[in-house]
Design a protein around this motif. Structure first.
Motif, PDB file in Angstrom:
ATOM      1  N   ASP A 143      84.524  -8.761  30.237  1.00  0.00           N
ATOM      2  CA  ASP A 143      83.503  -9.787  30.033  1.00  0.00           C
ATOM      3  C   ASP A 143      83.126  -9.848  28.556  1.00  0.00           C
ATOM      4  OD1 ASP A 143      83.427 -10.313  32.729  1.00  0.00           O
ATOM      5  OD2 ASP A 143      81.753  -8.948  33.111  1.00  0.00           O
ATOM      6  N   CYS A 144      83.012 -11.064  28.044  1.00  0.00           N
ATOM      7  CA  CYS A 144      82.525 -11.225  26.675  1.00  0.00           C
ATOM      8  C   CYS A 144      81.134 -10.600  26.579  1.00  0.00           C
ATOM      9  CB  CYS A 144      82.470 -12.703  26.309  1.00  0.00           C
ATOM     10  SG  CYS A 144      81.709 -13.023  24.692  1.00  0.00           S
ATOM     11  N   GLN A 145      80.906  -9.831  25.532  1.00  0.00           N
ATOM     12  CA  GLN A 145      79.627  -9.135  25.374  1.00  0.00           C
ATOM     13  C   GLN A 145      78.454 -10.084  25.175  1.00  0.00           C
ATOM     14  OE1 GLN A 145      80.283  -6.425  22.115  1.00  0.00           O
ATOM     15  NE2 GLN A 145      81.275  -4.896  23.412  1.00  0.00           N
ATOM     16  N   LYS A 146      78.749 -11.312  24.756  1.00  0.00           N
ATOM     17  CA  LYS A 146      77.666 -12.252  24.473  1.00  0.00           C
ATOM     18  C   LYS A 146      77.426 -13.243  25.608  1.00  0.00           C
ATOM     19  CE  LYS A 146      76.031 -15.478  20.912  1.00  0.00           C
ATOM     20  NZ  LYS A 146      76.356 -16.093  19.597  1.00  0.00           N
ATOM     21  N   CYS A 147      78.506 -13.885  26.097  1.00  0.00           N
ATOM     22  CA  CYS A 147      78.322 -14.969  27.073  1.00  0.00           C
ATOM     23  C   CYS A 147      78.874 -14.653  28.458  1.00  0.00           C
ATOM     24  CB  CYS A 147      78.940 -16.266  26.551  1.00  0.00           C
ATOM     25  SG  CYS A 147      80.751 -16.243  26.497  1.00  0.00           S
ATOM     26  N   ASN A 148      79.484 -13.473  28.607  1.00  0.00           N
ATOM     27  CA  ASN A 148      80.029 -13.016  29.899  1.00  0.00           C
ATOM     28  C   ASN A 148      81.235 -13.815  30.398  1.00  0.00           C
ATOM     29  OD1 ASN A 148      78.192 -10.859  30.275  1.00  0.00           O
ATOM     30  ND2 ASN A 148      76.633 -12.299  30.982  1.00  0.00           N
ATOM     31  N   THR A 149      81.833 -14.624  29.530  1.00  0.00           N
ATOM     32  CA  THR A 149      83.076 -15.299  29.904  1.00  0.00           C
ATOM     33  C   THR A 149      84.161 -14.262  30.177  1.00  0.00           C
ATOM     34  OG1 THR A 149      82.593 -17.296  28.637  1.00  0.00           O
ATOM     35  CG2 THR A 149      84.915 -16.841  29.053  1.00  0.00           C
ATOM     36  N   LYS A 150      84.975 -14.512  31.186  1.00  0.00           N
ATOM     37  CA  LYS A 150      86.070 -13.601  31.499  1.00  0.00           C
ATOM     38  C   LYS A 150      87.174 -13.758  30.444  1.00  0.00           C
ATOM     39  CE  LYS A 150      84.469 -12.001  35.447  1.00  0.00           C
ATOM     40  NZ  LYS A 150      84.072 -10.579  35.586  1.00  0.00           N
ATOM     41  N   LEU A 151      87.443 -12.692  29.722  1.00  0.00           N
ATOM     42  CA  LEU A 151      88.515 -12.684  28.729  1.00  0.00           C
ATOM     43  C   LEU A 151      89.706 -12.002  29.393  1.00  0.00           C
ATOM     44  CD1 LEU A 151      86.345 -11.546  25.683  1.00  0.00           C
ATOM     45  CD2 LEU A 151      86.716 -13.866  26.559  1.00  0.00           C
ATOM     46  N   GLU A 152      90.721 -12.789  29.711  1.00  0.00           N
ATOM     47  CA  GLU A 152      91.771 -12.320  30.612  1.00  0.00           C
ATOM     48  C   GLU A 152      93.122 -12.166  29.917  1.00  0.00           C
ATOM     49  OE1 GLU A 152      90.281 -14.023  34.884  1.00  0.00           O
ATOM     50  OE2 GLU A 152      91.344 -15.427  33.585  1.00  0.00           O
ATOM     51  N   THR A 153      93.814 -11.118  30.304  1.00  0.00           N
ATOM     52  CA  THR A 153      95.160 -10.854  29.805  1.00  0.00           C
ATOM     53  C   THR A 153      96.109 -10.827  31.002  1.00  0.00           C
ATOM     54  OG1 THR A 153      94.227  -9.480  28.030  1.00  0.00           O
ATOM     55  CG2 THR A 153      96.598  -9.302  28.446  1.00  0.00           C
ATOM     56  N   PHE A 154      97.069 -11.747  31.013  1.00  0.00           N
ATOM     57  CA  PHE A 154      98.047 -11.823  32.098  1.00  0.00           C
ATOM     58  C   PHE A 154      99.234 -10.919  31.747  1.00  0.00           C
ATOM     59  CE2 PHE A 154      95.459 -15.452  32.630  1.00  0.00           C
ATOM     60  CZ  PHE A 154      95.602 -15.924  33.918  1.00  0.00           C
TER      61      PHE A 154
END
Length: 227
Positions: A143-154
């Motif tokens: 999770d992004c530390q600021k906005c909680n967007t899922k930062l994903e690696t496939f």
């Protein structure tokens, strides 16, 4: 004979759901029985429209014929590619008929909107591809530390012989916050979503503390640039 009738007759003379037509779209042909049913349905529609054209029916009557045949297509038995194929032919027929209400209705039936929104259609297509990718591949997510967007690696390919050799400093594409990512060992090929790669920190030079310090430096620099 009117231009409309000529175009409808021309379309009717073509085997619209042949194996060749599927391959042109880059798809494997659907089941023979299904292709036969679709071919028959469209031939019936075209026959009725040609007859209506000869009788000089009103646009409303064309619309009723078109809508009646559209509703007879059992869309729940079609996969996504088959639905798109069918919609393309209905769209082609609507353009031949030149009845504005048909185009609006087709867009509404297909996209839930009365006007075709290319951007929205592209978004829907992208979401479909993304959903398929999620099913096919392992995903590492933070999770992004600021906005909680899922930062994903496939993870596209693994190799157990590959060690964990770096930390990544990545930037969230939604809020531009910098985050630290440790993908771990065994990753040969990967693709990422919702972030940009900013800097790679070799673990030979950076332990976790040093990596966090570097992250802090870059965040401080970015904050200074915004002032």
């Amino acid at each position: 004979m009117s231009h409309r009738i000529l175009e409808l007759e021309k379309l009717k003379s073509i085997e619209n759901f042949s194996s060749e037509k599927w391959k042109i779209r880059g798809l494997n042909p659907s089941e023979k029985n299904l292709c036969g049913l679709l071919e028959k349905s469209f031939n019936n529609l075209l026959t009725d429209l040609i007859s209506a054209s000869n009788s000089k029916n009103t646009d409303k009557e064309f619309e009723n014929i078109y809508e009646d045949h559209f509703k007879k297509i059992k869309s729940n038995k079609l996969d996504t590619e088959e639905k798109e194929f069918v919609i393309d032919y209905f769209d082609k027929i609507a353009k031949i008929l030149e009845v504005d209400s048909l185009t609006r209705k087709l867009n509404f039936w297909t996209y839930g909107t009365e006007t075709y929104d290319h951007e929205n259609a592209e978004k829907i297509a992208s979401e479909k591809v993304l959903a398929e990718e999620r099913e096919r591949h392992e995903i590492l997510s933070i999770d992004c530390q600021k906005c909680n967007t899922k930062l994903e690696t496939f993870i596209l390919e693994r190799n157990d012989d590959i060690p964990s050799f770096e930390f990544d400093i990545i930037k969230c594409i939604k809020c531009s916050e910098l985050n630290l990512l440790d993908k771990g060992a065994g990753i040969k090929k990967y693709r990422f979503l919702n972030y940009e790669l900013i800097e790679e920190l070799p673990k030979e030079e950076f332990d976790l503390v040093k990596a966090l310090n570097r992250l802090y430096q870059l965040k401080t620099k970015a904050a200074g640039n915004r002032l």
